[in-house]
Design a protein around this motif. Structure first.
Motif, mmCIF file in Angstrom:
data_model
loop_
_atom_site.group_PDB
_atom_site.id
_atom_site.type_symbol
_atom_site.label_atom_id
_atom_site.label_comp_id
_atom_site.label_asym_id
_atom_site.label_seq_id
_atom_site.Cartn_x
_atom_site.Cartn_y
_atom_site.Cartn_z
ATOM 1 N N ILE A 58 0.839 -1.205 0.000
ATOM 2 C CA ILE A 58 0.000 0.000 0.000
ATOM 3 C C ILE A 58 0.867 1.244 0.000
ATOM 4 O O ILE A 58 0.564 2.229 -0.692
ATOM 5 C CB ILE A 58 -0.943 -0.006 1.216
ATOM 6 C CG1 ILE A 58 -1.978 -1.113 1.083
ATOM 7 C CG2 ILE A 58 -1.640 1.347 1.367
ATOM 8 C CD1 ILE A 58 -2.899 -1.258 2.277
ATOM 9 N N ARG A 59 1.979 1.211 0.735
ATOM 10 C CA ARG A 59 2.862 2.386 0.766
ATOM 11 C C ARG A 59 3.383 2.740 -0.631
ATOM 12 O O ARG A 59 3.452 3.909 -1.007
ATOM 13 C CB ARG A 59 4.048 2.125 1.690
ATOM 14 C CG ARG A 59 5.049 3.301 1.713
ATOM 15 C CD ARG A 59 6.422 2.831 2.156
ATOM 16 N NE ARG A 59 6.499 2.699 3.598
ATOM 17 C CZ ARG A 59 7.574 2.194 4.225
ATOM 18 N NH1 ARG A 59 8.610 1.775 3.515
ATOM 19 N NH2 ARG A 59 7.597 2.103 5.538
ATOM 20 N N TYR A 60 3.712 1.715 -1.419
ATOM 21 C CA TYR A 60 4.325 1.974 -2.722
ATOM 22 C C TYR A 60 3.339 2.000 -3.886
ATOM 23 O O TYR A 60 3.655 2.554 -4.943
ATOM 24 C CB TYR A 60 5.416 0.935 -2.987
ATOM 25 C CG TYR A 60 6.603 1.064 -2.061
ATOM 26 C CD1 TYR A 60 7.397 2.203 -2.084
ATOM 27 C CD2 TYR A 60 6.913 0.060 -1.142
ATOM 28 C CE1 TYR A 60 8.480 2.339 -1.223
ATOM 29 C CE2 TYR A 60 7.996 0.185 -0.287
ATOM 30 C CZ TYR A 60 8.773 1.322 -0.334
ATOM 31 O OH TYR A 60 9.842 1.453 0.530
ATOM 32 N N THR A 61 2.151 1.402 -3.713
ATOM 33 C CA THR A 61 1.179 1.374 -4.824
ATOM 34 C C THR A 61 -0.126 2.077 -4.497
ATOM 35 O O THR A 61 -0.854 2.476 -5.403
ATOM 36 C CB THR A 61 0.852 -0.076 -5.237
ATOM 37 O OG1 THR A 61 0.101 -0.716 -4.197
ATOM 38 C CG2 THR A 61 2.129 -0.861 -5.501
ATOM 39 N N GLY A 62 -0.452 2.175 -3.219
ATOM 40 C CA GLY A 62 -1.705 2.806 -2.819
ATOM 41 C C GLY A 62 -2.910 1.896 -2.946
ATOM 42 O O GLY A 62 -4.029 2.304 -2.649
ATOM 43 N N SER A 63 -2.720 0.653 -3.366
ATOM 44 C CA SER A 63 -3.833 -0.265 -3.602
ATOM 45 C C SER A 63 -3.978 -1.246 -2.437
ATOM 46 O O SER A 63 -3.051 -2.004 -2.134
ATOM 47 C CB SER A 63 -3.618 -1.043 -4.903
ATOM 48 O OG SER A 63 -4.581 -2.065 -5.043
ATOM 49 N N PHE A 64 -5.151 -1.241 -1.811
ATOM 50 C CA PHE A 64 -5.406 -2.166 -0.713
ATOM 51 C C PHE A 64 -5.515 -3.602 -1.235
ATOM 52 O O PHE A 64 -5.009 -4.535 -0.610
ATOM 53 C CB PHE A 64 -6.688 -1.773 0.023
ATOM 54 C CG PHE A 64 -7.028 -2.687 1.162
ATOM 55 C CD1 PHE A 64 -6.375 -2.551 2.378
ATOM 56 C CD2 PHE A 64 -7.981 -3.679 1.023
ATOM 57 C CE1 PHE A 64 -6.668 -3.402 3.436
ATOM 58 C CE2 PHE A 64 -8.282 -4.536 2.071
ATOM 59 C CZ PHE A 64 -7.628 -4.385 3.286
ATOM 60 N N VAL A 65 -6.168 -3.788 -2.369
ATOM 61 C CA VAL A 65 -6.338 -5.127 -2.935
ATOM 62 C C VAL A 65 -4.985 -5.754 -3.255
ATOM 63 O O VAL A 65 -4.725 -6.921 -2.931
ATOM 64 C CB VAL A 65 -7.230 -5.093 -4.192
ATOM 65 C CG1 VAL A 65 -7.286 -6.463 -4.860
ATOM 66 C CG2 VAL A 65 -8.633 -4.621 -3.829
ATOM 67 N N LEU A 66 -4.104 -4.977 -3.876
ATOM 68 C CA LEU A 66 -2.759 -5.485 -4.154
ATOM 69 C C LEU A 66 -2.014 -5.790 -2.864
ATOM 70 O O LEU A 66 -1.227 -6.742 -2.801
ATOM 71 C CB LEU A 66 -1.971 -4.473 -4.986
ATOM 72 C CG LEU A 66 -2.358 -4.336 -6.465
ATOM 73 C CD1 LEU A 66 -1.501 -3.263 -7.134
ATOM 74 C CD2 LEU A 66 -2.207 -5.666 -7.190
ATOM 75 N N TYR A 129 -0.756 3.178 5.697
ATOM 76 C CA TYR A 129 -1.510 2.174 4.933
ATOM 77 C C TYR A 129 -2.985 2.069 5.322
ATOM 78 O O TYR A 129 -3.800 1.603 4.535
ATOM 79 C CB TYR A 129 -0.851 0.794 5.079
ATOM 80 C CG TYR A 129 -0.714 0.308 6.499
ATOM 81 C CD1 TYR A 129 -1.747 -0.398 7.123
ATOM 82 C CD2 TYR A 129 0.446 0.547 7.234
ATOM 83 C CE1 TYR A 129 -1.632 -0.845 8.419
ATOM 84 C CE2 TYR A 129 0.576 0.111 8.531
ATOM 85 C CZ TYR A 129 -0.461 -0.589 9.118
ATOM 86 O OH TYR A 129 -0.333 -1.028 10.418
ATOM 87 N N GLN A 130 -3.349 2.515 6.508
ATOM 88 C CA GLN A 130 -4.745 2.392 6.939
ATOM 89 C C GLN A 130 -5.736 3.204 6.103
ATOM 90 O O GLN A 130 -6.874 2.755 5.900
ATOM 91 C CB GLN A 130 -4.873 2.769 8.414
ATOM 92 C CG GLN A 130 -4.250 1.754 9.350
ATOM 93 C CD GLN A 130 -4.256 2.207 10.801
ATOM 94 O OE1 GLN A 130 -4.780 3.269 11.137
ATOM 95 N NE2 GLN A 130 -3.652 1.415 11.663
ATOM 96 N N PRO A 131 -5.358 4.408 5.601
ATOM 97 C CA PRO A 131 -6.322 5.164 4.783
ATOM 98 C C PRO A 131 -6.828 4.405 3.563
ATOM 99 O O PRO A 131 -7.966 4.618 3.127
ATOM 100 C CB PRO A 131 -5.532 6.414 4.381
ATOM 101 C CG PRO A 131 -4.553 6.600 5.500
ATOM 102 C CD PRO A 131 -4.159 5.212 5.904
ATOM 103 N N ALA A 132 -6.006 3.526 2.990
ATOM 104 C CA ALA A 132 -6.450 2.751 1.832
ATOM 105 C C ALA A 132 -7.585 1.802 2.212
ATOM 106 O O ALA A 132 -8.492 1.545 1.409
ATOM 107 C CB ALA A 132 -5.279 1.955 1.247
ATOM 108 N N PHE A 133 -7.557 1.303 3.443
ATOM 109 C CA PHE A 133 -8.644 0.440 3.920
ATOM 110 C C PHE A 133 -9.869 1.276 4.282
ATOM 111 O O PHE A 133 -11.005 0.907 3.951
ATOM 112 C CB PHE A 133 -8.164 -0.353 5.140
ATOM 113 C CG PHE A 133 -9.248 -1.185 5.781
ATOM 114 C CD1 PHE A 133 -9.715 -2.333 5.165
ATOM 115 C CD2 PHE A 133 -9.792 -0.818 7.007
ATOM 116 C CE1 PHE A 133 -10.708 -3.106 5.754
ATOM 117 C CE2 PHE A 133 -10.781 -1.583 7.602
ATOM 118 C CZ PHE A 133 -11.242 -2.728 6.973
#
Length: 328
Positions: A58-66, A129-133
């Motif tokens: 998530i830190r490097y891509t911003g995607s929670f699913v990934l 990383y929590q904001p992506a969730f």
């Protein structure tokens, strides 16, 4: 007042996302130990890899699913690396290898030389990383909601959204285990636990089944690690040896080789811990036990209780003594 506060605390433990995270990890451990007979003392390593995979992706891509995919994939790769040379070991030898492997994961994660990536001992802050969730929540980014005495944020932090997802995953894992263990695959696992040579004589590839069990249980453990850090931060020391022993306590309390045993056991474990801390804090004078000593006293009492459980009821609350016994 004390009794009512105590029961409110019990409800909070049952609703807690941390309880859901450990229930997930215990379900994975049950596949290893309860159904297959693999003495895995490194389940915390799978949890930690899931947490790091989620946070770093998530830190490097911003995607929670990934991030979820990466966390599960990290656990699967770890299971293969761990299982390929070790699954022919039995009993104490496998236990030593798995606890060593989990310690390697924890030590590497806390290595200050890797601090630019893993954060070292300080770990990775949840804000990364929590904001992506939180963004996936159907309830909006802010606000709180109250059910009875329980008030939590709707989406951010240790929220209702996280609780729904965490316990939803526990429900899905329970259904998965229920279906698998009533299938031919699950019956082979039980046969391996009871007598590997007999399964080989029937033409079963015992090594392959063990590997499948290790991978599946590790992947579920990784999901538990993700749920755990979504309300906190990724710190290697928070998922160390003590975590695996906690999981075994919950598993043995509820009943190994049962579908609902890990969930019931983990819930009861946290309720017992909460009750003991409350009773010691309320009724034992501070001249005898200080506030700082209460957690240590509590764990001593839980350890004594676990020893008595293994001696007098090794099958746990829901287990079948004829199916799973120690020392046989």
């Amino acid at each position: 007042m004390f009794i009512s506060d105590l029961f409110v605390g019990f409800g909070a433990q049952i609703l807690s996302s941390v309880t859901a995270a450990f229930a997930l990890a215990a379900i994975g451990l049950n596949i290893h130990f309860g159904y297959t007979g693999l003495v895995n003392i490194g389940q915390a390593g799978f949890m930690l890899l899931g947490a790091y995979g989620l946070a770093l992706t998530i830190r490097y891509t911003g995607s929670f699913v990934l991030g979820v995919i990466a966390g599960v994939l990290a656990a699967v790769i770890f299971a293969f690396i761990l299982g390929l040379p070790t699954l022919k070991l039995r009993g104490d030898y496998l236990a030593i290898v798995t606890i060593a492997a989990a310690e390697i994961v924890r030590i590497v994660g806390g290595d200050q030389a890797l601090a630019p990536v893993t954060g070292g001992v300080a770990g990775i802050q949840g804000s990364q990383y929590q904001p992506a969730f939180t963004a996936l929540s159907p309830f909006g980014p802010s606000g709180t909601f109250t059910i009875g005495p329980y008030t939590y944020p709707l989406s951010a932090g240790d929220s209702w959204w996280l609780r729904i997802v965490g316990w939803g995953l526990v429900g899905l894992a329970v259904v998965l285990v229920l279906l698998l263990m009533h299938s031919p695959w699950g019956r082979v696992l039980r046969g391996i636990r009871e007598d590997e040579d007999a399964m080989r004589s029937l033409g079963k590839n015992v090594y392959l089944y063990k590997m499948q069990s290790l991978v599946l249980g590790g992947a579920i453990g990784a999901l538990g690690g993700m749920v755990y850090v979504l309300s906190a931060s990724v710190q290697p020391d928070s998922l160390g040896r003590t975590t695996t022993f906690l999981l075994y306590t919950g598993l043995l309390l509820g009943g190994a080789a049962t579908v609902f045993g890990p969930v019931v056991g983990v819930i009861l474990y946290f309720i017992i811990i909460s009750a003991l801390q409350a009773f010691v804090g309320e009724f034992v004078p501070t001249t005898i036990v200080s506030a700082q000593q209460i957690p240590q006293i509590t764990f001593i009492l839980v350890g004594i209780g676990l020893m008595l459980l293994v001696i007098f009821r090794p099958q746990g609350i829901l287990g079948n003594k004829k199916e799973l016994r120690f020392g046989d």
